[in-house]
Motif scaffolding. Structure first.
Motif, PDB file in Angstrom:
ATOM      1  N   TRP A   1      39.728  28.618  38.524  1.00 58.99           N
ATOM      2  CA  TRP A   1      40.284  29.843  38.100  1.00 58.99           C
ATOM      3  C   TRP A   1      39.590  30.335  36.875  1.00 58.99           C
ATOM      4  O   TRP A   1      39.247  29.292  35.772  1.00 58.99           O
ATOM      5  N   PRO A   2      39.302  31.455  36.382  1.00 56.41           N
ATOM      6  CA  PRO A   2      38.706  31.838  35.170  1.00 56.41           C
ATOM      7  C   PRO A   2      39.743  31.612  33.907  1.00 56.41           C
ATOM      8  O   PRO A   2      40.945  32.096  34.264  1.00 56.41           O
TER       9      PRO A   2
ATOM     10  N   TYR B  38      33.361  37.129  39.872  1.00 51.07           N
ATOM     11  CA  TYR B  38      32.753  35.827  39.265  1.00 51.07           C
ATOM     12  C   TYR B  38      33.167  35.766  37.771  1.00 51.07           C
ATOM     13  O   TYR B  38      33.359  36.991  37.288  1.00 51.07           O
ATOM     14  N   GLY B  39      32.985  34.637  37.339  1.00 48.63           N
ATOM     15  CA  GLY B  39      33.324  34.414  35.762  1.00 48.63           C
ATOM     16  C   GLY B  39      32.276  34.208  35.041  1.00 48.63           C
ATOM     17  O   GLY B  39      32.271  34.432  33.877  1.00 48.63           O
ATOM     18  N   SER B  40      31.058  33.906  35.645  1.00 49.87           N
ATOM     19  CA  SER B  40      29.965  33.853  34.788  1.00 49.87           C
ATOM     20  C   SER B  40      29.661  34.843  33.742  1.00 49.87           C
ATOM     21  O   SER B  40      29.860  36.286  34.310  1.00 49.87           O
TER      22      SER B  40
ATOM     23  N   VAL C 182      34.980  39.093  36.806  1.00 53.48           N
ATOM     24  CA  VAL C 182      36.590  38.941  37.155  1.00 53.48           C
ATOM     25  C   VAL C 182      37.223  39.413  35.630  1.00 53.48           C
ATOM     26  O   VAL C 182      38.293  39.908  35.705  1.00 53.48           O
ATOM     27  N   TYR C 183      36.737  39.122  34.488  1.00 55.00           N
ATOM     28  CA  TYR C 183      37.221  39.659  33.374  1.00 55.00           C
ATOM     29  C   TYR C 183      37.152  41.213  33.164  1.00 55.00           C
ATOM     30  O   TYR C 183      37.839  41.699  32.227  1.00 55.00           O
ATOM     31  N   ASP C 184      36.251  41.991  33.986  1.00 56.98           N
ATOM     32  CA  ASP C 184      36.388  43.389  33.959  1.00 56.98           C
ATOM     33  C   ASP C 184      37.527  44.060  34.536  1.00 56.98           C
ATOM     34  O   ASP C 184      37.925  43.466  35.611  1.00 56.98           O
TER      35      ASP C 184
ATOM     36  N   ARG D 218      22.133  35.763  37.916  1.00 59.39           N
ATOM     37  CA  ARG D 218      21.496  34.713  38.554  1.00 59.39           C
ATOM     38  C   ARG D 218      23.308  33.853  38.469  1.00 59.39           C
ATOM     39  O   ARG D 218      23.395  32.979  37.745  1.00 59.39           O
ATOM     40  N   ASN D 219      23.906  34.222  39.627  1.00 55.27           N
ATOM     41  CA  ASN D 219      25.270  33.457  39.783  1.00 55.27           C
ATOM     42  C   ASN D 219      25.562  33.259  41.195  1.00 55.27           C
ATOM     43  O   ASN D 219      24.885  33.851  42.118  1.00 55.27           O
TER      44      ASN D 219
END
Length: 116
Positions: free
Chosen positions: A26-27, A95-97, A8-10, A102-103
């Motif tokens: 939420w991230p 996703y935030g991981s 999600v940060y991309d 592996r998420n």
């Protein structure tokens, strides 16, 4: 339709299609505008109990995957709602991981692809 995975940060890109956040939380440090999220599928994310148990510990991955698939199988309304929002073009599960393989989004993508 093609399902894609992305942190999600991309930054959002045109080929992402529908952008769906698939985390329960939420991230951190990310505004809704920056994230460019079309839908937040928090009800299809792993339960808080499962998320806390896993903590991205590599040795727990097989069990996490199994438990999360069980949760998805028993959560038809959330899964059906998510499927209804995918559309016909690309859809990106966000996703935030920091763990890119592996998420929960990877498990969810595999699960959804068996249903589509």
């Amino acid at each position: 339709m093609t399902l894609l995975l992305k942190r999600v940060y991309d930054p959002p890109e045109e080929h992402d299609g529908v952008r769906i956040l698939v985390d329960r939380l939420w991230p951190r440090g990310l505004s809704k505008e920056e994230a460019g999220i079309d839908y937040w599928a928090k009800n299809a994310a792993p339960s808080n109990e499962l998320r806390r148990w896993y903590r991205h510990e590599e040795e727990k991955w097989p069990e996490f995957r199994s438990r999360y698939l069980d949760e998805l199988s028993n959560n038809r309304p959330a899964v059906e709602d998510l499927i209804g929002r995918l559309g016909r073009g690309n859809a990106t599960l966000l996703y935030g991981s920091r763990e890119t393989e592996r998420n929960n989004a990877a498990v969810l993508k595999d699960y959804l692809e068996t249903m589509l």
